[in-house]
Design an enzyme around this catalytic site. Structure first.
Site, PDB file in Angstrom:
ATOM      1  N   GLU A  20       0.886  -1.162   0.000  1.00 15.06           N
ATOM      2  CA  GLU A  20       0.000   0.000   0.000  1.00 15.06           C
ATOM      3  C   GLU A  20       0.919   1.206   0.000  1.00 15.06           C
ATOM      4  O   GLU A  20       1.526   1.520   1.019  1.00 15.06           O
ATOM      5  CB  GLU A  20      -0.902  -0.069   1.241  1.00 15.06           C
ATOM      6  CG  GLU A  20      -2.203   0.671   1.068  1.00 15.06           C
ATOM      7  CD  GLU A  20      -2.111   2.082   1.565  1.00 15.06           C
ATOM      8  OE1 GLU A  20      -1.715   2.960   0.751  1.00 15.06           O
ATOM      9  OE2 GLU A  20      -2.405   2.316   2.732  1.00 15.06           O
ATOM     10  N   CYS A  45      -1.791   9.028   2.481  1.00 10.66           N
ATOM     11  CA  CYS A  45      -1.593   8.581   1.092  1.00 10.66           C
ATOM     12  C   CYS A  45      -2.842   8.817   0.251  1.00 10.66           C
ATOM     13  O   CYS A  45      -2.756   8.896  -0.965  1.00 10.66           O
ATOM     14  CB  CYS A  45      -1.171   7.122   1.053  1.00 10.66           C
ATOM     15  SG  CYS A  45      -2.239   6.072   2.031  1.00 10.66           S
TER      16      CYS A  45
END
Ligand code: ADP
Length: 477
Positions: free
Chosen positions: A247, A281
């Site tokens: 991720e 993110c």
């Protein structure tokens, strides 16, 4: 605080007693020391993860679910203490830290329930003398490497499904934020998982990462962090063919179409950009607004952003400090580059040192206008509270510009038109799309990206798949 490692069901100092300092990013004052594992500690953790895997796998899924439920209750009972530790070492506003503890706990609750629903198959054979079975089994001991921006949620989102599936874990949090993990492991310790189910290692990321990845016994890596480090760890994992979930970074576009509900869009833009000081993110990193509504939208957004106050997360600030000097310098570089190329500050625009000038780094909530596609900030992840505004006139063109990035994690759009929403849904090349909402982290949904934002998913029924492998058993009669 004096944080320890957690190996084989016990807290312990590093074999050589080494520690590293942990500082509060608001005032840069030392808040304690954390054990720095040696290679011997890492090998010991792997040994225990191996025996812990056997013990955990031998439990019924229902028993593992019982333990996870206990952990869930303990997390909520201790949410304030964990959140205070998080704000102290990470800087985010205390209310956001409390939200993160609850969010992380929701994954423990979910996987307590998901773990008992792992099912294999019995297939219809093509011969009456055969029986065909498909078993779903845990992959083995797994390494979890996680970042500092959501120090609890990123670890728990991996640990909960791993344990539910029957995988032992070795967790390696970021060096900036080990204490939140220690607090969490105090609860793990109380819950009574079999010895070796969960280990906590802190210290040199490079040494620990290498020792974990070189060891064949670790059968999977789940990583959340930068694309740069993720690529390197994926390469290292290849030598022992570990399964890998990544991720990684993102560069989220936020598109405000001409028919958007401006109030809703302003609220969404503020949340998606300024939560956690933009250190996420999935934070929107570039805003595209239709020329026809730009003036109204930007006026409303500016007013809202001006109301955000940066400062100490312990004292009701909306925007906490930037995690460290490197992170701060990257933000400053992106803003300076935009200004040098013709950009204009609408609000905010210049960072500074906290308190008396010797403290940590603060950056005010910032809006930049007159931004173009060539600027650094439109192409690289900023990880800070700065939102650049770009303009568009054509729907197809803005979708093309939104996709013009190697990243593919999150994207957002505001429109009241079903046709536009459908175009966005189908046209944007991202793993997660929020239409008229900044919320992408629901526990039920698969969190993760495409392209250079990685692979693998966390959350819901999808997240547990990452920790399961398939075994076929054919029986001849
Ligand atoms: P960020 O930019 O968010 O700090 P990083 O990718 O540098 O992201 O860090 C994410 C996690 O990866 C942290 O736990 C960090 O300690 C770890 N990490 C960084 N470098 C390495 C490495 N060489 N090997 C293993 N882990 C690493």
């Amino acid at each position: 605080m004096n944080g320890k490692l957690y190996i084989g069901g016990k807290f312990s100092a590093a074999t050589d007693g080494a520690t590293f300092d942990v500082v509060n990013p608001y005032n840069l004052k030392k808040i304690g020391e954390q054990a720095a594992a040696t290679k011997v500690d890492v090998v010991r953790a792997i040994d225990f993860a191996e025996s812990g895997f056997a013990a955990l796998k031998a439990l019924t899924a229902h028993r593992r679910a019982d333990l996870l439920r206990k952990l869930y209750t303990a997390m909520l009972a201790n949410e304030r203490e964990i959140a205070q530790t998080m704000t102290e070492e990470q800087g985010k506003p205390l209310k956001e830290a409390i939200g993160e503890v609850r969010y992380a706990a929701s994954y423990v609750q979910w996987y307590a329930e998901e773990g008992i629903r792992v099912q294999g198959d019995i297939l219809a054979p093509s011969s009456s003398k055969m029986r065909l079975h498909v078993l779903r089994e845990p992959v083995g001991p797994v390494a979890l490497i996680t970042p500092w921006n959501f120090p609890l949620a990123m670890m728990v989102r991996k640990l909960a499904p791993a344990i539910a599936a029957g995988c032992s874990v070795i967790a390696k949090p970021a060096g900036q934020t080990p204490f939140t993990a220690v607090k969490f492991f105090e609860l793990i310790d109380q819950v009574g998982f079999p010895e070796g189910s969960c280990q906590l290692l802190t210290g040199s990321a490079a040494m620990i990462g290498e020792a974990l990845l070189d060891d064949f016994r670790i059968r999977k890596l789940s990583f959340t962090g930068s694309t740069e480090v993720g690529k390197m760890l994926a390469q290292k994992s290849a030598a022992t063919l570990k399964r890998v979930s990544m991720e990684l970074g993102g560069h989220a576009p936020l598109i405000i179409f001409s028919d958007a509900d401006i109030k809703k869009a302003v609220k969404g833009a503020v949340l998606s950009k300024y939560l956690n000081s933009g250190q996420a993110c999935i934070a929107s990193n570039r805003l595209y607004v239709h020329a026809a509504i730009k003036a109204d939208f930007v006026a409303a957004l500016s007013e809202s952003v001006r109301g955000l106050k940066e400062g100490n997360g312990m004292e009701n600030a909306d925007i906490g400090p930037i995690i460290d000097q490197n992170a701060y310098q990257k933000i400053a570089l992106h803003v300076d580059d935009a200004l040098a190329k013709g950009g204009k500050v609408l609000t905010g625009g210049r960072g500074y040192r906290a308190a008396d000038g010797a403290g940590g780094y603060l950056y005010p909530a910032t809006l930049l206008d007159d931004v173009d596609d060539e600027m650094l900030i439109v192409n690289e992840e900023t990880f800070g509270p700065v939102l650049p505004i770009l303009t568009f006139e054509d729907d197809d063109d803005v979708i093309r510009r939104a996709n013009a990035t190697p990243y593919g994690l999150a994207a957002y759009a505001y429109t009241e038109s079903l046709t536009r929403a459908t175009k966005v849904m189908e046209g944007l090349e991202f793993g997660m799309i929020g239409i008229n909402t900044p919320g992408l982290g629901a526990v039920q949904t698969p969190f993760g990206g495409v392209k250079m934002s990685g692979y693998g998913r966390e959350g819901g029924k999808y997240g547990i798949e990452e920790y399961l492998q398939t075994k076929v058993v054919n029986i001849g009669l």
